[in-house]
Design a protein around this motif. Structure first.
Motif, PDB file in Angstrom:
ATOM      1  N   VAL A   1      54.053   5.623  43.650  1.00 27.17           N
ATOM      2  CA  VAL A   1      52.966   4.822  43.071  1.00 27.17           C
ATOM      3  C   VAL A   1      51.871   4.588  44.115  1.00 27.17           C
ATOM      4  O   VAL A   1      50.683   4.677  43.809  1.00 27.17           O
ATOM      5  N   ALA A   2      52.278   4.325  45.346  1.00 27.95           N
ATOM      6  CA  ALA A   2      51.295   4.117  46.413  1.00 27.95           C
ATOM      7  C   ALA A   2      50.496   5.392  46.677  1.00 27.95           C
ATOM      8  O   ALA A   2      49.279   5.346  46.882  1.00 27.95           O
ATOM      9  N   ILE A   3      51.175   6.526  46.645  1.00 22.55           N
ATOM     10  CA  ILE A   3      50.488   7.803  46.857  1.00 22.55           C
ATOM     11  C   ILE A   3      49.516   8.071  45.715  1.00 22.55           C
ATOM     12  O   ILE A   3      48.392   8.553  45.937  1.00 22.55           O
ATOM     13  N   LEU A   4      49.905   7.724  44.498  1.00 16.76           N
ATOM     14  CA  LEU A   4      49.006   7.897  43.356  1.00 16.76           C
ATOM     15  C   LEU A   4      47.730   7.094  43.554  1.00 16.76           C
ATOM     16  O   LEU A   4      46.633   7.595  43.277  1.00 16.76           O
ATOM     17  N   ALA A   5      47.852   5.884  44.030  1.00 16.69           N
ATOM     18  CA  ALA A   5      46.665   5.053  44.260  1.00 16.69           C
ATOM     19  C   ALA A   5      45.731   5.712  45.267  1.00 16.69           C
ATOM     20  O   ALA A   5      44.498   5.695  45.098  1.00 16.69           O
ATOM     21  N   LYS A   6      46.288   6.325  46.291  1.00 12.81           N
ATOM     22  CA  LYS A   6      45.479   7.024  47.289  1.00 12.81           C
ATOM     23  C   LYS A   6      44.709   8.173  46.638  1.00 12.81           C
ATOM     24  O   LYS A   6      43.500   8.322  46.828  1.00 12.81           O
ATOM     25  N   TYR A   7      45.421   8.994  45.859  1.00 10.34           N
ATOM     26  CA  TYR A   7      44.769  10.139  45.223  1.00 10.34           C
ATOM     27  C   TYR A   7      43.754   9.688  44.167  1.00 10.34           C
ATOM     28  O   TYR A   7      42.716  10.324  43.997  1.00 10.34           O
ATOM     29  N   GLN A   8      44.054   8.599  43.471  1.00 13.69           N
ATOM     30  CA  GLN A   8      43.107   8.100  42.482  1.00 13.69           C
ATOM     31  C   GLN A   8      41.816   7.652  43.159  1.00 13.69           C
ATOM     32  O   GLN A   8      40.727   7.903  42.642  1.00 13.69           O
ATOM     33  N   SER A   9      41.920   7.048  44.316  1.00 10.59           N
ATOM     34  CA  SER A   9      40.705   6.626  45.025  1.00 10.59           C
ATOM     35  C   SER A   9      39.893   7.846  45.478  1.00 10.59           C
ATOM     36  O   SER A   9      38.659   7.824  45.449  1.00 10.59           O
ATOM     37  N   GLU A  10      40.595   8.911  45.858  1.00 12.31           N
ATOM     38  CA  GLU A  10      39.877  10.131  46.228  1.00 12.31           C
ATOM     39  C   GLU A  10      39.172  10.749  45.016  1.00 12.31           C
ATOM     40  O   GLU A  10      38.039  11.227  45.117  1.00 12.31           O
ATOM     41  N   VAL A  11      39.833  10.742  43.874  1.00 11.19           N
ATOM     42  CA  VAL A  11      39.215  11.255  42.646  1.00 11.19           C
ATOM     43  C   VAL A  11      37.970  10.441  42.323  1.00 11.19           C
ATOM     44  O   VAL A  11      36.907  10.999  42.004  1.00 11.19           O
ATOM     45  N   ASP A  12      38.101   9.128  42.399  1.00 18.84           N
ATOM     46  CA  ASP A  12      36.949   8.253  42.116  1.00 18.84           C
ATOM     47  C   ASP A  12      35.799   8.530  43.083  1.00 18.84           C
ATOM     48  O   ASP A  12      34.635   8.597  42.668  1.00 18.84           O
ATOM     49  N   ARG A  13      36.115   8.703  44.342  1.00 15.25           N
ATOM     50  CA  ARG A  13      35.076   8.981  45.342  1.00 15.25           C
ATOM     51  C   ARG A  13      34.358  10.292  45.028  1.00 15.25           C
ATOM     52  O   ARG A  13      33.138  10.360  45.012  1.00 15.25           O
ATOM     53  N   TRP A  14      35.131  11.365  44.783  1.00 15.46           N
ATOM     54  CA  TRP A  14      34.515  12.667  44.527  1.00 15.46           C
ATOM     55  C   TRP A  14      33.805  12.704  43.168  1.00 15.46           C
ATOM     56  O   TRP A  14      32.800  13.393  43.018  1.00 15.46           O
ATOM     57  N   ASP A  15      34.294  11.927  42.216  1.00 12.61           N
ATOM     58  CA  ASP A  15      33.625  11.849  40.919  1.00 12.61           C
ATOM     59  C   ASP A  15      32.236  11.233  41.099  1.00 12.61           C
ATOM     60  O   ASP A  15      31.242  11.748  40.563  1.00 12.61           O
ATOM     61  N   THR A  16      32.173  10.164  41.843  1.00 12.47           N
ATOM     62  CA  THR A  16      30.886   9.515  42.128  1.00 12.47           C
ATOM     63  C   THR A  16      29.963  10.469  42.885  1.00 12.47           C
ATOM     64  O   THR A  16      28.762  10.583  42.582  1.00 12.47           O
ATOM     65  N   GLU A  17      30.521  11.161  43.852  1.00 16.47           N
ATOM     66  CA  GLU A  17      29.732  12.099  44.666  1.00 16.47           C
ATOM     67  C   GLU A  17      29.187  13.245  43.812  1.00 16.47           C
ATOM     68  O   GLU A  17      28.014  13.636  43.935  1.00 16.47           O
ATOM     69  N   VAL A  18      30.014  13.787  42.927  1.00 17.29           N
ATOM     70  CA  VAL A  18      29.580  14.892  42.061  1.00 17.29           C
ATOM     71  C   VAL A  18      28.458  14.424  41.134  1.00 17.29           C
ATOM     72  O   VAL A  18      27.461  15.131  40.940  1.00 17.29           O
ATOM     73  N   LYS A  19      28.611  13.242  40.567  1.00 12.70           N
ATOM     74  CA  LYS A  19      27.560  12.717  39.676  1.00 12.70           C
ATOM     75  C   LYS A  19      26.243  12.511  40.439  1.00 12.70           C
ATOM     76  O   LYS A  19      25.167  12.827  39.936  1.00 12.70           O
ATOM     77  N   ARG A  20      26.348  11.972  41.638  1.00 14.40           N
ATOM     78  CA  ARG A  20      25.140  11.761  42.454  1.00 14.40           C
ATOM     79  C   ARG A  20      24.487  13.094  42.802  1.00 14.40           C
ATOM     80  O   ARG A  20      23.276  13.272  42.643  1.00 14.40           O
ATOM     81  N   LEU A  21      25.305  14.069  43.243  1.00 10.47           N
ATOM     82  CA  LEU A  21      24.754  15.375  43.616  1.00 10.47           C
ATOM     83  C   LEU A  21      24.186  16.113  42.405  1.00 10.47           C
ATOM     84  O   LEU A  21      23.184  16.845  42.531  1.00 10.47           O
ATOM     85  N   ASP A  22      24.792  15.917  41.243  1.00  5.07           N
ATOM     86  CA  ASP A  22      24.272  16.548  40.028  1.00  5.07           C
ATOM     87  C   ASP A  22      22.854  16.055  39.742  1.00  5.07           C
ATOM     88  O   ASP A  22      21.969  16.861  39.397  1.00  5.07           O
ATOM     89  N   ARG A  23      22.639  14.739  39.887  1.00  5.45           N
ATOM     90  CA  ARG A  23      21.281  14.202  39.679  1.00  5.45           C
ATOM     91  C   ARG A  23      20.305  14.773  40.712  1.00  5.45           C
ATOM     92  O   ARG A  23      19.169  15.123  40.391  1.00  5.45           O
ATOM     93  N   GLU A  24      20.788  14.886  41.943  1.00  8.66           N
ATOM     94  CA  GLU A  24      19.921  15.378  43.008  1.00  8.66           C
ATOM     95  C   GLU A  24      19.600  16.866  42.830  1.00  8.66           C
ATOM     96  O   GLU A  24      18.486  17.313  43.130  1.00  8.66           O
ATOM     97  N   VAL A  25      20.556  17.651  42.328  1.00  7.10           N
ATOM     98  CA  VAL A  25      20.308  19.075  42.082  1.00  7.10           C
ATOM     99  C   VAL A  25      19.282  19.224  40.973  1.00  7.10           C
ATOM    100  O   VAL A  25      18.372  20.075  41.051  1.00  7.10           O
TER     101      VAL A  25
END
Length: 168
Positions: free
Chosen positions: A76-100
């Motif tokens: 469960v703790a490892i899942l939380a770590k990976y979920q935070s990474e997904v959230d981070r990259w999701d935000t980054e992809v959305k931001r970069l999509d707007r910038e592209v």
């Protein structure tokens, strides 16, 4: 008629001796009873050992349950770590999509970030599968513990029967 066939092991009195009520005239020997009693005593000892073994198995099963619970908690703790990474990259992809779309960022950077987001998503999904596996293992170990506890009760019941037979 006697119920058992026995032999006189020792005469305590002879013909013509004076005896009182309650005096032992002879000591009888019934080999089948002696052997039967020895077997019953051995059965009692065996069943005592089985109770001890069953109790040890309960201790082992309890430790296994604790270990399996720790594995679930870790997953469960490892899942939380990976979920935070997904959230981070999701935000980054959305931001970069707007910038592209505005022409500020090269599309290659968006592609790299999208791949990173996909990788994080796959890791998160693997962590979820690990949790499911750990929970199934926990259930299995809990079932083994329950069986071990029943085995203790059965061993104690067998011991009680053996003790009763030995007394008889």
């Amino acid at each position: 008629y006697p119920k058992l066939t026995g032999y006189i092991e020792k005469w305590n009195v002879d013909i013509g001796d004076k005896v009182k009520k309650g005096d032992v005239l002879a000591k009888l020997f019934v080999p089948e009873l002696v052997e039967d009693f020895g077997t019953k005593k051995a059965t009692v000892k065996l069943n005592e050992e089985r109770v001890t073994l069953a109790m040890k198995m309960v201790e082992v099963a309890q430790a296994d349950v604790q270990s399996a619970q720790a594995a679930v908690d870790e997953s469960v703790a490892i899942l939380a770590k990976y979920q935070s990474e997904v959230d981070r990259w999701d935000t980054e992809v959305k931001r970069l999509d707007r910038e592209v779309k505005r022409g500020v960022v090269d599309p290659q950077i968006l592609l790299e970030s999208t791949n990173q987001w996909k990788s994080s998503t796959a890791s998160r999904d693997a962590a979820r599968a690990t949790i499911d596996k750990a929970r199934a293992d926990l259930l299995s170990r809990q079932a083994v513990l329950a069986k071990a506890q029943v085995d203790v009760a059965v061993a104690r019941a067998d011991l009680a029967v053996a003790v009763s037979e030995a007394r008889r």
